[in-house]
Every structure is written in structure tokens, then in C-alpha cells.
Scaffold this motif. Sequence first.
Motif, PDB file in Angstrom:
ATOM      1  N   GLU A   1       0.526  -1.049  -0.161  1.00 12.20           N
ATOM      2  CA  GLU A   1      -0.232   0.100   0.138  1.00 12.20           C
ATOM      3  C   GLU A   1       0.890   1.287  -0.185  1.00 12.20           C
ATOM      4  N   THR A   2       0.578   2.585  -0.207  1.00  8.48           N
ATOM      5  CA  THR A   2       0.937   3.772  -0.711  1.00  8.48           C
ATOM      6  C   THR A   2       0.450   4.880  -0.257  1.00  8.48           C
ATOM      7  N   VAL A   3       0.641   5.688  -0.431  1.00  6.53           N
ATOM      8  CA  VAL A   3      -0.345   7.043  -0.661  1.00  6.53           C
ATOM      9  C   VAL A   3       0.022   8.001  -1.630  1.00  6.53           C
ATOM     10  N   LEU A   4       1.010   7.192  -2.179  1.00  2.00           N
ATOM     11  CA  LEU A   4       1.528   8.228  -3.765  1.00  2.00           C
ATOM     12  C   LEU A   4       0.291   7.821  -4.309  1.00  2.00           C
ATOM     13  N   GLY A   5       0.211   9.264  -5.486  1.00  2.00           N
ATOM     14  CA  GLY A   5      -0.852   8.833  -6.699  1.00  2.00           C
ATOM     15  C   GLY A   5      -2.557   8.443  -5.727  1.00  2.00           C
ATOM     16  N   VAL A   6      -2.512   9.057  -4.437  1.00  2.00           N
ATOM     17  CA  VAL A   6      -4.128   8.549  -2.783  1.00  2.00           C
ATOM     18  C   VAL A   6      -4.222  10.007  -3.127  1.00  2.00           C
ATOM     19  N   THR A   7      -2.972  10.635  -2.353  1.00  2.00           N
ATOM     20  CA  THR A   7      -3.510  11.476  -2.027  1.00  2.00           C
ATOM     21  C   THR A   7      -2.314  12.028  -0.989  1.00  2.00           C
ATOM     22  N   ASP A   8      -3.093  13.473  -1.653  1.00  2.00           N
ATOM     23  CA  ASP A   8      -1.186  14.235  -1.021  1.00  2.00           C
ATOM     24  C   ASP A   8      -1.299  15.107   0.194  1.00  2.00           C
ATOM     25  N   ARG A   9      -2.033  13.885   0.647  1.00  2.00           N
ATOM     26  CA  ARG A   9      -1.876  15.264   2.477  1.00  2.00           C
ATOM     27  C   ARG A   9      -0.804  14.065   3.451  1.00  2.00           C
ATOM     28  N   PHE A  10      -0.926  12.959   2.799  1.00  2.42           N
ATOM     29  CA  PHE A  10       0.743  12.517   3.451  1.00  2.42           C
ATOM     30  C   PHE A  10       1.815  12.361   2.860  1.00  2.42           C
ATOM     31  N   GLN A  11       2.680  12.028   2.510  1.00  2.00           N
ATOM     32  CA  GLN A  11       4.354  11.498   2.251  1.00  2.00           C
ATOM     33  C   GLN A  11       4.700  10.804   2.498  1.00  2.00           C
ATOM     34  N   PRO A  12       5.752   9.504   1.964  1.00  2.00           N
ATOM     35  CA  PRO A  12       6.011   8.713   2.678  1.00  2.00           C
ATOM     36  C   PRO A  12       7.372   9.077   3.765  1.00  2.00           C
ATOM     37  N   VAL A  13       7.860   9.223   4.830  1.00  2.00           N
ATOM     38  CA  VAL A  13       9.289   9.658   5.238  1.00  2.00           C
ATOM     39  C   VAL A  13      10.708   8.948   4.789  1.00  2.00           C
ATOM     40  N   PRO A  14      11.308   9.727   4.402  1.00  2.00           N
ATOM     41  CA  PRO A  14      12.306   9.229   3.790  1.00  2.00           C
ATOM     42  C   PRO A  14      13.303   8.292   5.099  1.00  2.00           C
ATOM     43  N   GLY A  15      13.430   6.893   4.060  1.00  2.13           N
ATOM     44  CA  GLY A  15      14.442   6.329   4.740  1.00  2.13           C
ATOM     45  C   GLY A  15      13.776   5.111   5.489  1.00  2.13           C
ATOM     46  N   GLN A  16      12.207   5.648   5.499  1.00  2.00           N
ATOM     47  CA  GLN A  16      10.842   4.021   6.505  1.00  2.00           C
ATOM     48  C   GLN A  16      10.453   3.836   5.770  1.00  2.00           C
ATOM     49  N   ARG A  17      10.620   2.683   5.275  1.00  2.00           N
ATOM     50  CA  ARG A  17       9.313   1.786   4.405  1.00  2.00           C
ATOM     51  C   ARG A  17       8.308   1.661   5.043  1.00  2.00           C
TER      52      ARG A  17
ATOM     53  N   LEU B   1       2.265  13.460   7.948  1.00  2.00           N
ATOM     54  CA  LEU B   1       1.495  14.490   7.438  1.00  2.00           C
ATOM     55  C   LEU B   1       2.976  15.608   6.444  1.00  2.00           C
ATOM     56  N   ALA B   2       2.132  15.485   4.907  1.00  2.00           N
ATOM     57  CA  ALA B   2       2.375  16.351   4.178  1.00  2.00           C
ATOM     58  C   ALA B   2       3.808  17.200   4.603  1.00  2.00           C
ATOM     59  N   ASP B   3       2.742  18.451   5.339  1.00  2.54           N
ATOM     60  CA  ASP B   3       4.180  19.353   5.812  1.00  2.54           C
ATOM     61  C   ASP B   3       5.487  19.116   6.491  1.00  2.54           C
ATOM     62  N   SER B   4       4.683  18.312   7.266  1.00  3.46           N
ATOM     63  CA  SER B   4       5.955  17.668   7.943  1.00  3.46           C
ATOM     64  C   SER B   4       7.630  16.637   7.421  1.00  3.46           C
ATOM     65  N   VAL B   5       6.848  16.176   6.530  1.00  4.23           N
ATOM     66  CA  VAL B   5       7.840  15.786   5.694  1.00  4.23           C
ATOM     67  C   VAL B   5       8.850  16.565   5.065  1.00  4.23           C
ATOM     68  N   ASP B   6       8.442  17.975   4.540  1.00  7.29           N
ATOM     69  CA  ASP B   6       8.814  18.964   3.691  1.00  7.29           C
ATOM     70  C   ASP B   6       9.399  19.289   4.545  1.00  7.29           C
ATOM     71  N   THR B   7       9.206  19.803   6.104  1.00  2.57           N
ATOM     72  CA  THR B   7       9.475  20.674   6.651  1.00  2.57           C
ATOM     73  C   THR B   7      11.328  19.379   7.346  1.00  2.57           C
ATOM     74  N   MET B   8      11.140  18.184   7.231  1.00  5.36           N
ATOM     75  CA  MET B   8      11.942  16.955   7.476  1.00  5.36           C
ATOM     76  C   MET B   8      13.139  17.264   6.393  1.00  5.36           C
ATOM     77  N   ARG B   9      12.980  17.449   5.243  1.00  5.86           N
ATOM     78  CA  ARG B   9      13.791  17.504   4.219  1.00  5.86           C
ATOM     79  C   ARG B   9      14.801  18.444   4.313  1.00  5.86           C
ATOM     80  N   ARG B  10      13.726  19.859   4.321  1.00  9.13           N
ATOM     81  CA  ARG B  10      14.537  20.743   4.870  1.00  9.13           C
ATOM     82  C   ARG B  10      15.606  20.523   5.648  1.00  9.13           C
ATOM     83  N   ALA B  11      14.812  20.104   6.752  1.00  5.71           N
ATOM     84  CA  ALA B  11      16.063  20.471   7.751  1.00  5.71           C
ATOM     85  C   ALA B  11      17.618  19.617   7.491  1.00  5.71           C
ATOM     86  N   ALA B  12      16.732  18.305   6.828  1.00  4.30           N
ATOM     87  CA  ALA B  12      18.263  17.426   6.487  1.00  4.30           C
ATOM     88  C   ALA B  12      19.163  18.054   5.310  1.00  4.30           C
ATOM     89  N   VAL B  13      18.624  18.975   4.946  1.00  3.13           N
ATOM     90  CA  VAL B  13      19.635  20.170   3.573  1.00  3.13           C
ATOM     91  C   VAL B  13      21.008  20.839   4.045  1.00  3.13           C
TER      92      VAL B  13
END
Length: 279
Positions: free
Chosen positions: A246-262, A267-279
Motif C-alpha cells: 500500500e502507498t499514499v502516492l497517487g492517492v492523496t497528497d495529505r501524506f508523504q513517505p517518511v524518507p528512509g522508513q519504508r 503529514l505532507a507539511d511535516s515531511v517537507d520540514t524534515m527534508r528542509r532540515a536535512a539539507v
Amino acid sequence: MNLQDFELLAGILKHRSGLVLSKEKVYLLESRLMSVARKYGFKNLDEVAGSIRLRRDEALLDAITEAMTTNESLFFRDIKPFEILREKVLPQIMAGRSNRRIRIWSAACSSGQEPYSMCMLLKEQRHKLDGWRIEIVATDLSREMLEKAKSGMYTQFEVQRGLPIAMMVKYFKQTGDKWQIDASLRSMVTFREFNLLEDPLALGTFDIVFCRNVLIYFDPATKRKVLDGMSRLLPHDGVLFLGGAETVLGVTDRFQPVPGQRGVYALADSVDTMRRAAV
Ligand SMILES: C[S@@+](CC[C@H](N)C(=O)[O-])C[C@H]1O[C@@H](n2cnc3c(N)ncnc32)[C@H](O)[C@@H]1O
């Protein structure tokens, strides 16, 4: 079974549970519903369909829906999600909870192996959880599965699937030819009947949601509705676990996969924040 009867029964199933049955699955309908037909005094499924057309018997419709659910489950299913829960998700959520309370939802818990796996995991971590109140709510549509889950009673085959032998010995007691999970673990879970097509906010908010191996049976619109509902009951740092297929991809944009955790989604905003913090 003729096409009209198949469409009637498949339509009832979709409407009441979200489960989608394609025409190639007619054999599944026939094999699973014959016992329901007999229980209600019908000779075959034509008679069941005929009776439904004449009169809506809610108990019969519930029995049909329940018989069509796939209840396959096992302890520590796929193991990795439980390791991620222990190693990453719990410590991360605990760091953000000054009130020392965490709520976990096992949505579509079937016969209880998923929430009881969480209980065993928490018991094994109890030195780290001193002073914490962790509530586990486990829900399913199937009353029969909920009864079995509440009893905590499993066959030899079921306790051998996925469960390390040390945990079986530690947390289960043999009664006759069955194995029952310890009362102290049973008391950690609140089992409730809940249909995923309903508004989940009725259950309150949760920090962690396991919704594994049920969305695969739904069509895209139903998947989206269920996931969007779940996105409303998670806090900004909440986490959703889905099944391996199962996946959220192509189903809803409210969630995003957490990088590195299959299999783990935030929530999409939180994953964006995580990504920005990692750069
Ligand atoms: C394959 S089991 C998954 C059990 C467990 N989550 C796991 O991964 O092992 C799917 C469960 O979803 C439940 N289910 C199906 N449709 C549902 C719905 N609309 N609402 C709630 N539960 C549903 C079925 O009754 C069944 O117990």
C-alpha cells in the motif's frame, strides 16, 4: 451465479465496507457466502439475492459483508514496521509529549495480532516507558474477528506465525489446544467495532496509526477518503503505517513517505520540514 445477482451482492459489499470485488472473483463470493445462505435458510445464492430484492434484512446484509472480509493476519507482520515503531517512531513521539501520553490506533486489526504485537513490543520496552500512559485502540468491521481478538485465544498455527518462541513462552498460556495471550496484555487494548468508511474523529485523535493490509481491497476514491480522514486526526508529528503493498502516492497528497522508513508516512507539511532540515 448470474451477472445481476453478482452485481447486487458486490454492490452491497462495496457500499457497506468499501471492499471491491471484480467479476473474476465471483468464485470467492460463491465460496464465502454459501455458509451465510445456509444459516439464513436459503438453498443457494440466487435465493439470497431474490430475498434481498424483496426485503432489506440488515442482519443478513451485515453477515454477507462480514463473510467477505479477508482476515489474514499474523504477529509482528513484516517485522520491519515494528522495528521502526520501536527504534524511530516511539522515541520521536515521546520526545514531543510532555504530558507523557500516547494514543495508538490499530485500524482494521482483524483477530488482534497487530495490536498484541504492539503490546509485547511495549512490554519489552517498559524500562523506557516508566510513567508513560500508552493507549491502544484496535478496531475492525468484523464482530467475529473482534470477539476472537478480545479473547486473545489463538491456535498453535497462529502463535507459531511471526511470533518469536521466547515471546510465545513469556506472554501466552496454553489452554487445551489453544494459546491465550496474558490478561495483562489483553487489558492494554480497547477493541471497538468501527467501519473505516465512517468519520474516524469519532475515535478521537491519535499519535500513531497502523492501517495495514486493508486499503488494498478498496478503490482509489475510498482509499483517499480513508487516508484524508486519518490525516485529520494526527498531530503535526503523527505517523501512519501502511502495509507493504500500500502507498499514499497517487492517492492523496495529505501524506508523504517518511524518507528512509519504508511503509511509514507523515503529514505532507511535516515531511517537507524534515527534508528542509536535512539539507
Ligand atoms: C487482512 S486484515 C488486516 C489485519 C492487520 N491489519 C494486518 O495487517 O495483519 C483486513 C481487515 O480489514 C477489515 N476491514 C475490511 N473492510 C473494513 C472496513 N470498511 N472497516 C473496518 N475494517 C475493515 C477486515 O474485517 C479484516 O479484518
